[in-house]
Design a protein around this motif. Structure first.
Motif, PDB file in Angstrom:
ATOM      1  N   UNK A  64       0.855  -1.184   0.000  1.00  0.00           N
ATOM      2  CA  UNK A  64       0.000   0.000   0.000  1.00  0.00           C
ATOM      3  C   UNK A  64       0.893   1.236   0.000  1.00  0.00           C
ATOM      4  N   UNK A  65       0.633   2.098  -0.955  1.00  0.00           N
ATOM      5  CA  UNK A  65       1.392   3.345  -1.095  1.00  0.00           C
ATOM      6  C   UNK A  65       0.361   4.464  -1.240  1.00  0.00           C
ATOM      7  N   UNK A  66      -0.104   4.949  -0.102  1.00  0.00           N
ATOM      8  CA  UNK A  66      -1.216   5.888  -0.071  1.00  0.00           C
ATOM      9  C   UNK A  66      -0.735   7.323   0.080  1.00  0.00           C
ATOM     10  N   UNK A  67      -1.090   8.141  -0.892  1.00  0.00           N
ATOM     11  CA  UNK A  67      -0.776   9.572  -0.863  1.00  0.00           C
ATOM     12  C   UNK A  67       0.709   9.837  -0.654  1.00  0.00           C
ATOM     13  N   UNK A  68       1.522   9.173  -1.459  1.00  0.00           N
ATOM     14  CA  UNK A  68       2.974   9.335  -1.414  1.00  0.00           C
ATOM     15  C   UNK A  68       3.495   9.887  -2.731  1.00  0.00           C
ATOM     16  N   UNK A  69       3.015   9.352  -3.833  1.00  0.00           N
ATOM     17  CA  UNK A  69       3.588   9.647  -5.145  1.00  0.00           C
ATOM     18  C   UNK A  69       3.585  11.146  -5.477  1.00  0.00           C
ATOM     19  N   UNK A  70       2.603  11.874  -4.979  1.00  0.00           N
ATOM     20  CA  UNK A  70       2.520  13.305  -5.281  1.00  0.00           C
ATOM     21  C   UNK A  70       3.604  14.121  -4.567  1.00  0.00           C
ATOM     22  N   UNK A  80       8.871   1.996 -10.566  1.00  0.00           N
ATOM     23  CA  UNK A  80       9.691   0.869 -11.048  1.00  0.00           C
ATOM     24  C   UNK A  80       9.937  -0.134  -9.925  1.00  0.00           C
ATOM     25  N   UNK A  81      10.226   0.360  -8.738  1.00  0.00           N
ATOM     26  CA  UNK A  81      10.410  -0.533  -7.587  1.00  0.00           C
ATOM     27  C   UNK A  81       9.130  -1.322  -7.329  1.00  0.00           C
ATOM     28  N   UNK A  82       7.992  -0.646  -7.345  1.00  0.00           N
ATOM     29  CA  UNK A  82       6.719  -1.335  -7.120  1.00  0.00           C
ATOM     30  C   UNK A  82       6.444  -2.370  -8.210  1.00  0.00           C
ATOM     31  N   UNK A  83       6.780  -2.039  -9.449  1.00  0.00           N
ATOM     32  CA  UNK A  83       6.573  -3.001 -10.541  1.00  0.00           C
ATOM     33  C   UNK A  83       7.413  -4.249 -10.321  1.00  0.00           C
ATOM     34  N   UNK A  94      -2.276   1.952  -4.716  1.00  0.00           N
ATOM     35  CA  UNK A  94      -1.672   3.279  -4.719  1.00  0.00           C
ATOM     36  C   UNK A  94      -2.791   4.301  -4.775  1.00  0.00           C
ATOM     37  N   UNK A  95      -2.662   5.378  -4.023  1.00  0.00           N
ATOM     38  CA  UNK A  95      -3.661   6.441  -4.108  1.00  0.00           C
ATOM     39  C   UNK A  95      -2.968   7.793  -4.179  1.00  0.00           C
TER      40      UNK A  95
END
Length: 174
Positions: A64-70, A80-83, A94-95
């Protein structure tokens, strides 16, 4: 990933076995102090290094990667790591805020939240995920918080194979 103050993860325990992953520093130190019964791992999400989690654990995990990418200057590194980890993990969730729904389609940036580096529309994020190599994905909208019913957050569910994606997407149908 990106566990912040750890409160949301701690609330899931003991129903779920959880591991918090975040940058080394004050957030992770505070999580370790407040919730010593949980496992907290240091990892820079803007590198392309694999997660510091054994394959045996990943194989029964949902990342779970919630409200991180932004918040990231180089989000493609995290993706790429998640893939790569998705080759072992069951799924990635992801959110991120949906820019057009949050600020309007005419908003050209920068994000009003000074902690955000970049925000995406659903179509833009879907294109980025495809470009990084996520073939089996399902993007929908979800609530941004528990105080408002507005659905202004993109919820991405990423899978290693079409069978897993199709089974989850079928649950979305009324």
């Amino acid at each position: 990933m990106g566990c912040g103050n750890g409160a949301k993860l701690a609330a899931l325990h003991p129903r779920f076995e959880v591991i918090g992953i975040d940058l080394p520093g004050p957030n992770l130190d505070a999580c370790r102090e407040r919730y010593p019964e949980l496992e907290w791992l240091a990892h820079d999400v803007e590198t392309t290094l694999p997660l510091p989690v054994d394959d045996a654990v990943l194989s029964r995990s949902v990342i779970v990667c919630s409200d991180v990418i932004e918040h990231l200057r180089r989000p493609e590194r995290l993706l790429r790591t998640l893939r790569w980890d998705l080759e072992v993990a069951r799924a990635v969730v992801l959110s991120t805020p949906e820019r057009d729904l949050t600020w309007g389609p005419e908003h050209a940036g920068p994000p009003p939240n000074p902690c955000h580096v970049r925000e995406w529309s659903t179509a833009e994020l879907d294109a980025l995920l495809a470009d990084v190599g996520f073939r089996y994905r399902a993007l929908t909208l979800t609530r941004s918080n528990d105080r408002q019913a507005d659905r202004k957050t993109i919820l991405c569910r990423l899978f290693a194979d079409p069978t897993s994606r199709d089974a989850v997407v079928a649950l979305d149908r009324p």
